[in-house]
Design a protein around this motif. Sequence first.
Motif, PDB file in Angstrom:
ATOM      1  N   CYS A 106       0.832  -1.206   0.000  1.00 39.70           N
ATOM      2  CA  CYS A 106       0.000   0.000   0.000  1.00 39.70           C
ATOM      3  C   CYS A 106       0.872   1.263   0.000  1.00 39.70           C
ATOM      4  O   CYS A 106       0.557   2.244  -0.680  1.00 39.70           O
ATOM      5  CB  CYS A 106      -0.933   0.000   1.209  1.00 39.70           C
ATOM      6  SG  CYS A 106      -2.186  -1.316   1.176  1.00 39.70           S
ATOM      7  N   VAL A 107       1.963   1.221   0.756  1.00 45.25           N
ATOM      8  CA  VAL A 107       2.912   2.346   0.761  1.00 45.25           C
ATOM      9  C   VAL A 107       3.571   2.482  -0.614  1.00 45.25           C
ATOM     10  O   VAL A 107       3.762   3.596  -1.125  1.00 45.25           O
ATOM     11  CB  VAL A 107       3.975   2.157   1.863  1.00 45.25           C
ATOM     12  CG1 VAL A 107       5.074   3.209   1.741  1.00 45.25           C
ATOM     13  CG2 VAL A 107       3.334   2.225   3.242  1.00 45.25           C
ATOM     14  N   THR A 108       3.880   1.331  -1.233  1.00 41.86           N
ATOM     15  CA  THR A 108       4.458   1.341  -2.583  1.00 41.86           C
ATOM     16  C   THR A 108       3.497   1.975  -3.580  1.00 41.86           C
ATOM     17  O   THR A 108       3.916   2.708  -4.488  1.00 41.86           O
ATOM     18  CB  THR A 108       4.794  -0.097  -3.031  1.00 41.86           C
ATOM     19  OG1 THR A 108       5.684  -0.686  -2.082  1.00 41.86           O
ATOM     20  CG2 THR A 108       5.446  -0.110  -4.412  1.00 41.86           C
ATOM     21  N   TYR A 109       2.201   1.724  -3.401  1.00 42.99           N
ATOM     22  CA  TYR A 109       1.190   2.364  -4.258  1.00 42.99           C
ATOM     23  C   TYR A 109       1.304   3.886  -4.156  1.00 42.99           C
ATOM     24  O   TYR A 109       1.320   4.580  -5.187  1.00 42.99           O
ATOM     25  CB  TYR A 109      -0.219   1.913  -3.852  1.00 42.99           C
ATOM     26  CG  TYR A 109      -1.310   2.855  -4.307  1.00 42.99           C
ATOM     27  CD1 TYR A 109      -1.766   2.841  -5.629  1.00 42.99           C
ATOM     28  CD2 TYR A 109      -1.873   3.781  -3.432  1.00 42.99           C
ATOM     29  CE1 TYR A 109      -2.751   3.724  -6.058  1.00 42.99           C
ATOM     30  CE2 TYR A 109      -2.858   4.663  -3.853  1.00 42.99           C
ATOM     31  CZ  TYR A 109      -3.288   4.630  -5.170  1.00 42.99           C
ATOM     32  OH  TYR A 109      -4.257   5.514  -5.593  1.00 42.99           O
ATOM     33  N   CYS A 110       1.368   4.380  -2.936  1.00 42.57           N
ATOM     34  CA  CYS A 110       1.444   5.832  -2.736  1.00 42.57           C
ATOM     35  C   CYS A 110       2.679   6.423  -3.414  1.00 42.57           C
ATOM     36  O   CYS A 110       2.582   7.423  -4.146  1.00 42.57           O
ATOM     37  CB  CYS A 110       1.467   6.161  -1.243  1.00 42.57           C
ATOM     38  SG  CYS A 110      -0.021   5.656  -0.333  1.00 42.57           S
ATOM     39  N   ILE A 111       3.820   5.791  -3.191  1.00 43.79           N
ATOM     40  CA  ILE A 111       5.072   6.300  -3.762  1.00 43.79           C
ATOM     41  C   ILE A 111       5.035   6.256  -5.287  1.00 43.79           C
ATOM     42  O   ILE A 111       5.405   7.224  -5.973  1.00 43.79           O
ATOM     43  CB  ILE A 111       6.277   5.492  -3.226  1.00 43.79           C
ATOM     44  CG1 ILE A 111       6.420   5.702  -1.714  1.00 43.79           C
ATOM     45  CG2 ILE A 111       7.556   5.880  -3.957  1.00 43.79           C
ATOM     46  CD1 ILE A 111       7.431   4.777  -1.057  1.00 43.79           C
ATOM     47  N   THR A 112       4.571   5.131  -5.830  1.00 42.34           N
ATOM     48  CA  THR A 112       4.522   4.954  -7.286  1.00 42.34           C
ATOM     49  C   THR A 112       3.600   5.968  -7.940  1.00 42.34           C
ATOM     50  O   THR A 112       3.940   6.576  -8.973  1.00 42.34           O
ATOM     51  CB  THR A 112       4.046   3.524  -7.639  1.00 42.34           C
ATOM     52  OG1 THR A 112       4.842   2.574  -6.944  1.00 42.34           O
ATOM     53  CG2 THR A 112       4.150   3.269  -9.139  1.00 42.34           C
ATOM     54  N   GLY A 136       0.028   2.533 -14.141  1.00 39.77           N
ATOM     55  CA  GLY A 136      -0.544   1.202 -14.333  1.00 39.77           C
ATOM     56  C   GLY A 136      -0.194   0.267 -13.186  1.00 39.77           C
ATOM     57  O   GLY A 136      -1.050  -0.494 -12.705  1.00 39.77           O
ATOM     58  N   ILE A 137       1.058   0.333 -12.737  1.00 43.29           N
ATOM     59  CA  ILE A 137       1.487  -0.475 -11.592  1.00 43.29           C
ATOM     60  C   ILE A 137       0.702  -0.069 -10.342  1.00 43.29           C
ATOM     61  O   ILE A 137       0.215  -0.915  -9.583  1.00 43.29           O
ATOM     62  CB  ILE A 137       3.001  -0.305 -11.347  1.00 43.29           C
ATOM     63  CG1 ILE A 137       3.793  -0.876 -12.525  1.00 43.29           C
ATOM     64  CG2 ILE A 137       3.422  -0.980 -10.044  1.00 43.29           C
ATOM     65  CD1 ILE A 137       5.276  -0.550 -12.499  1.00 43.29           C
ATOM     66  N   ALA A 138       0.548   1.249 -10.149  1.00 43.12           N
ATOM     67  CA  ALA A 138      -0.178   1.761  -8.982  1.00 43.12           C
ATOM     68  C   ALA A 138      -1.628   1.295  -8.984  1.00 43.12           C
ATOM     69  O   ALA A 138      -2.181   0.929  -7.931  1.00 43.12           O
ATOM     70  CB  ALA A 138      -0.114   3.288  -8.956  1.00 43.12           C
ATOM     71  N   ALA A 210       0.266  11.518  -0.222  1.00 42.48           N
ATOM     72  CA  ALA A 210       1.294  11.648   0.819  1.00 42.48           C
ATOM     73  C   ALA A 210       0.667  11.623   2.213  1.00 42.48           C
ATOM     74  O   ALA A 210       1.191  10.984   3.138  1.00 42.48           O
ATOM     75  CB  ALA A 210       2.088  12.933   0.612  1.00 42.48           C
ATOM     76  N   ILE A 211      -0.484  12.302   2.364  1.00 46.38           N
ATOM     77  CA  ILE A 211      -1.193  12.296   3.655  1.00 46.38           C
ATOM     78  C   ILE A 211      -1.657  10.879   3.984  1.00 46.38           C
ATOM     79  O   ILE A 211      -1.501  10.393   5.115  1.00 46.38           O
ATOM     80  CB  ILE A 211      -2.398  13.264   3.615  1.00 46.38           C
ATOM     81  CG1 ILE A 211      -1.920  14.709   3.461  1.00 46.38           C
ATOM     82  CG2 ILE A 211      -3.245  13.120   4.885  1.00 46.38           C
ATOM     83  CD1 ILE A 211      -3.036  15.696   3.140  1.00 46.38           C
ATOM     84  N   ALA A 214       1.152   8.711   5.147  1.00 46.08           N
ATOM     85  CA  ALA A 214       1.532   9.013   6.531  1.00 46.08           C
ATOM     86  C   ALA A 214       0.600   8.297   7.521  1.00 46.08           C
ATOM     87  O   ALA A 214       1.051   7.769   8.548  1.00 46.08           O
ATOM     88  CB  ALA A 214       1.490  10.519   6.768  1.00 46.08           C
ATOM     89  N   VAL A 215      -0.700   8.262   7.202  1.00 41.83           N
ATOM     90  CA  VAL A 215      -1.669   7.568   8.066  1.00 41.83           C
ATOM     91  C   VAL A 215      -1.382   6.068   8.083  1.00 41.83           C
ATOM     92  O   VAL A 215      -1.425   5.421   9.137  1.00 41.83           O
ATOM     93  CB  VAL A 215      -3.111   7.840   7.592  1.00 41.83           C
ATOM     94  CG1 VAL A 215      -4.109   7.057   8.449  1.00 41.83           C
ATOM     95  CG2 VAL A 215      -3.434   9.326   7.635  1.00 41.83           C
ATOM     96  N   ILE A 216      -1.074   5.500   6.910  1.00 41.94           N
ATOM     97  CA  ILE A 216      -0.761   4.066   6.827  1.00 41.94           C
ATOM     98  C   ILE A 216       0.465   3.734   7.670  1.00 41.94           C
ATOM     99  O   ILE A 216       0.466   2.789   8.468  1.00 41.94           O
ATOM    100  CB  ILE A 216      -0.520   3.650   5.357  1.00 41.94           C
ATOM    101  CG1 ILE A 216      -1.819   3.732   4.558  1.00 41.94           C
ATOM    102  CG2 ILE A 216       0.041   2.222   5.281  1.00 41.94           C
ATOM    103  CD1 ILE A 216      -1.634   3.528   3.057  1.00 41.94           C
TER     104      ILE A 216
END
Length: 462
Positions: A106-112, A136-138, A210-211, A214-216
């Motif tokens: 899930c964090v990788t989704y945010c970054i991607t 597409g990856i996200a 990004a917000i 941070a919650v995750i």
Amino acid sequence: MELFYYVLFGAMAAVVAVLELGGKSNKDRITTSQAFNSFKNNYILVYSLMMAGDWLQGPYVYYLYSTYGFGKGDIGQLFIAGFGSSMLFGTIVGSLADKQGRKRACVTYCITYILSCITKHSPQYKVLMVGRILGGIATSLLFSSFESWLVAEHFKRGFESQWLSLTFSKAIFVGNGLVAIIAGLFGNFLVDSLNLGPVSPFDAAACFLAIGMAVILSSWSENYGDPSESKDLLTQFKGAAVAIASDEKIALLGAIQSLFEGSMYTFVFLWTPALSPNDEDIPHGFIFATFMLASMLGSSFAARLMAKNSPKVESYMQIVFVVSSASLMLPILTTFLVPPSNVKGGGISFAGSIQLLGFCTFESCVGIFWPSIMKMRSQYIPEEARSTIMNFFRIPLNLFVCIVLYNVNAFPITVMFGMCSIFLFVASILQRRLAAIADKPKAEDWTAMKERDTEADPLNAP
């Protein structure tokens, strides 16, 4: 703007208000705990922030590319790259969630997705292509990792299985309905009112992501599917393929999902030319908000259905697929039954008004579909390979959308709607079969399949 749009929007808003406010005691008659309510609200907050990051971008992707001077062909290739990336790379990255951890995915989704938003600042085609691949990856991570984390965490904390449907329906109501409407209005405010340009919604999306990240990071714990050290990605894929092949319910669920979502994504490309065949002046933003309101209506109705023991989700979804199939037949019927208008421009035609009612019906079915398919996936997909199998389901979906995008100008719009209608009707037939075998025990459990796969490779067997 014509009165028809306001009447339609107001009528649906009134029904949603009655279902959500007037029927609250009936819908939430399930008694839950304070711990569960806190858990549910945390997930809905995160899911809403993730969806805000997604919805803010949607209306402006094509527009941004066109302002950079790219034509329809180049833009089409960028869209195909996004769905193709989701099919190829997204399947691999999404499947790693079961082994490496769903929170990490899930964090990788945010970054991607944040990186994808940053690429939108460049007018260079290659940079934009990289952004589409990242997007597409996200997308694959968004539609597999968050649900996988939720289901595993729900049961790890000892909550009752029936409560899961409350989280699903409320997350769809807020994240796919309310947030979509607000995101559309906020994006419009940034671009048109503040004149910040078509890249500003992507910057806002990055902020929301990004917000959410941070919650995750601060409030979620990690969970895994099968964390076996000896299990490489290929073995994981084989295990998922065995699970699908050996359990008819999982295979049916995958086919149903691909047929419905393939039709849904095709509809996204078709509704604008269907409502304005003669360049009629239609309020795209308001119609989009109306569609999202219809989706909210569907998810609110689904919450009521899933709160009861009868009818079962496997039963009522048969009707939902038939209704959605009929609603996408309207553009074909109006072609034959309503005299065509040759006047260029002007307001929406009579045929367009009828189609809009049908499209709102279809969006209501979409609102019922999401929490219902999530509930069925939580029942039938083995926990050990949940993300892997869910990403397997998306392979035929993405392949189908790529083919449609590549040939979007090759077929008349009525043929495309007819194809979607047929797919939805086939989904209803498969759903009927799923309902018939829903209570049958699995032929093998996941452990037995892994043991069998260790002894002999079934995929390479003669």
